[in-house]
Motif scaffolding. Sequence first.
Motif, mmCIF file in Angstrom:
data_model
loop_
_atom_site.group_PDB
_atom_site.id
_atom_site.type_symbol
_atom_site.label_atom_id
_atom_site.label_comp_id
_atom_site.label_asym_id
_atom_site.label_seq_id
_atom_site.Cartn_x
_atom_site.Cartn_y
_atom_site.Cartn_z
ATOM 1 N N GLY A 141 0.937 -1.250 0.084
ATOM 2 C CA GLY A 141 -0.163 -0.019 0.016
ATOM 3 C C GLY A 141 0.780 1.377 0.066
ATOM 4 O O GLY A 141 0.609 2.265 -0.707
ATOM 5 N N GLN A 142 1.799 1.134 0.943
ATOM 6 C CA GLN A 142 2.812 2.338 0.724
ATOM 7 C C GLN A 142 3.693 2.551 -0.447
ATOM 8 O O GLN A 142 3.742 3.759 -1.024
ATOM 9 C CB GLN A 142 3.746 2.388 2.030
ATOM 10 C CG GLN A 142 4.717 3.620 2.252
ATOM 11 C CD GLN A 142 5.817 3.203 3.194
ATOM 12 O OE1 GLN A 142 5.871 1.981 3.849
ATOM 13 N NE2 GLN A 142 6.229 4.358 3.557
ATOM 14 N N ALA A 143 4.258 1.604 -1.142
ATOM 15 C CA ALA A 143 4.668 1.730 -2.524
ATOM 16 C C ALA A 143 3.803 2.315 -3.538
ATOM 17 O O ALA A 143 4.194 2.968 -4.350
ATOM 18 C CB ALA A 143 5.002 0.340 -2.907
ATOM 19 N N LEU A 144 2.300 1.905 -3.308
ATOM 20 C CA LEU A 144 1.315 2.644 -4.393
ATOM 21 C C LEU A 144 1.035 3.860 -4.009
ATOM 22 O O LEU A 144 0.362 4.648 -4.823
ATOM 23 C CB LEU A 144 0.335 1.508 -4.612
ATOM 24 C CG LEU A 144 0.584 0.158 -5.334
ATOM 25 C CD1 LEU A 144 -0.278 -0.682 -5.170
ATOM 26 C CD2 LEU A 144 1.106 0.345 -6.834
ATOM 27 N N GLY A 145 1.347 4.371 -2.713
ATOM 28 C CA GLY A 145 0.941 5.754 -2.349
ATOM 29 C C GLY A 145 -0.846 5.539 -2.203
ATOM 30 O O GLY A 145 -1.438 6.751 -2.132
ATOM 31 N N ILE A 146 -1.113 4.656 -1.542
ATOM 32 C CA ILE A 146 -2.789 4.409 -1.401
ATOM 33 C C ILE A 146 -3.051 5.072 0.128
ATOM 34 O O ILE A 146 -2.330 5.087 0.909
ATOM 35 C CB ILE A 146 -3.031 2.980 -1.330
ATOM 36 C CG1 ILE A 146 -2.882 2.173 -2.459
ATOM 37 C CG2 ILE A 146 -4.623 2.665 -0.768
ATOM 38 C CD1 ILE A 146 -3.556 2.900 -3.801
ATOM 39 N N SER A 147 -4.384 5.330 0.268
ATOM 40 C CA SER A 147 -4.898 6.152 1.436
ATOM 41 C C SER A 147 -6.261 5.807 1.532
ATOM 42 O O SER A 147 -6.924 5.085 0.462
ATOM 43 C CB SER A 147 -4.728 7.659 1.343
ATOM 44 O OG SER A 147 -5.409 8.248 0.554
ATOM 45 N N LEU A 148 -6.856 6.083 2.524
ATOM 46 C CA LEU A 148 -8.233 5.706 2.679
ATOM 47 C C LEU A 148 -9.075 6.380 1.762
ATOM 48 O O LEU A 148 -10.151 5.948 1.523
ATOM 49 C CB LEU A 148 -8.859 6.109 4.019
ATOM 50 C CG LEU A 148 -8.192 5.041 5.179
ATOM 51 C CD1 LEU A 148 -8.676 5.566 6.606
ATOM 52 C CD2 LEU A 148 -8.798 3.668 4.996
ATOM 53 N N SER A 149 -8.865 7.472 1.073
ATOM 54 C CA SER A 149 -9.478 8.039 -0.020
ATOM 55 C C SER A 149 -9.884 7.380 -1.032
ATOM 56 O O SER A 149 -10.720 7.633 -2.102
ATOM 57 C CB SER A 149 -8.940 9.484 -0.299
ATOM 58 O OG SER A 149 -7.740 9.451 -0.951
ATOM 59 N N ASP A 150 -9.098 6.347 -1.310
ATOM 60 C CA ASP A 150 -9.029 5.351 -2.739
ATOM 61 C C ASP A 150 -9.882 4.178 -2.244
ATOM 62 O O ASP A 150 -10.250 3.381 -3.158
ATOM 63 C CB ASP A 150 -7.689 4.681 -2.852
ATOM 64 C CG ASP A 150 -6.651 5.687 -3.240
ATOM 65 O OD1 ASP A 150 -6.954 6.553 -4.053
ATOM 66 O OD2 ASP A 150 -5.477 5.827 -2.703
#
Length: 205
Positions: A131-140
């Motif tokens: 998740g960090q590698a992809l720059g994911i957050s709860l907004s996704d």
Amino acid sequence: MSAEALSAADPLGAAHLVLGSMLSVGPVRLRIVEVEAYGGDESGPWPDRAAHSFPGPTARNAVMFGPAGRLYVYLSHGLHFCLNVSCAPQGTAAAVLLRAGEVLDGEVLVRTRRSPGRGARELARGPGNLGQALGISLSDNGADLFDERSPIRLRPGPAVPVASGARVGITHEADRAWRLWDPTSSAVSAYRRSPRAPAPGRTTS
């Protein structure tokens, strides 16, 4: 693989579909090399006490209840954003956790999010690191992975060899062999059994 195929699949079947697929977020593209399947609540066809959906629908787990092909994002231990792909028919809870990936494109950007000194196989090993590698957050959370307009896309990949075994770090249903991985990939995470899980072969109440 398509949203329709995921909708028609049970959790383990969906995990087979997702393993080896390509996940893209902006310039970063990963090949998914390790996944875990999760079922749903007691009233559904695949009761799974380890799943977030087991207590029934909530605001947090709503994406797990469909439609298929959506991104379910949750925050783990207040630190890491973990990614799942919803599957099964609308209204039936199930999802596939993305546990590890190989970085195919965008490694320079990934290293700014992770650590410049890490080996390539470690950049997206483990669900939180992925998740960090992809720059994911709860907004996704809830993103449609098969919509051409979506910034997060999941596409089929070539067939890969498949190994299976118990899921990692869970207390309930700890022996269910719903973890799949590509045994040829060095990015697959190590298996760790939860110290709170019962001895192998026994179930939790």
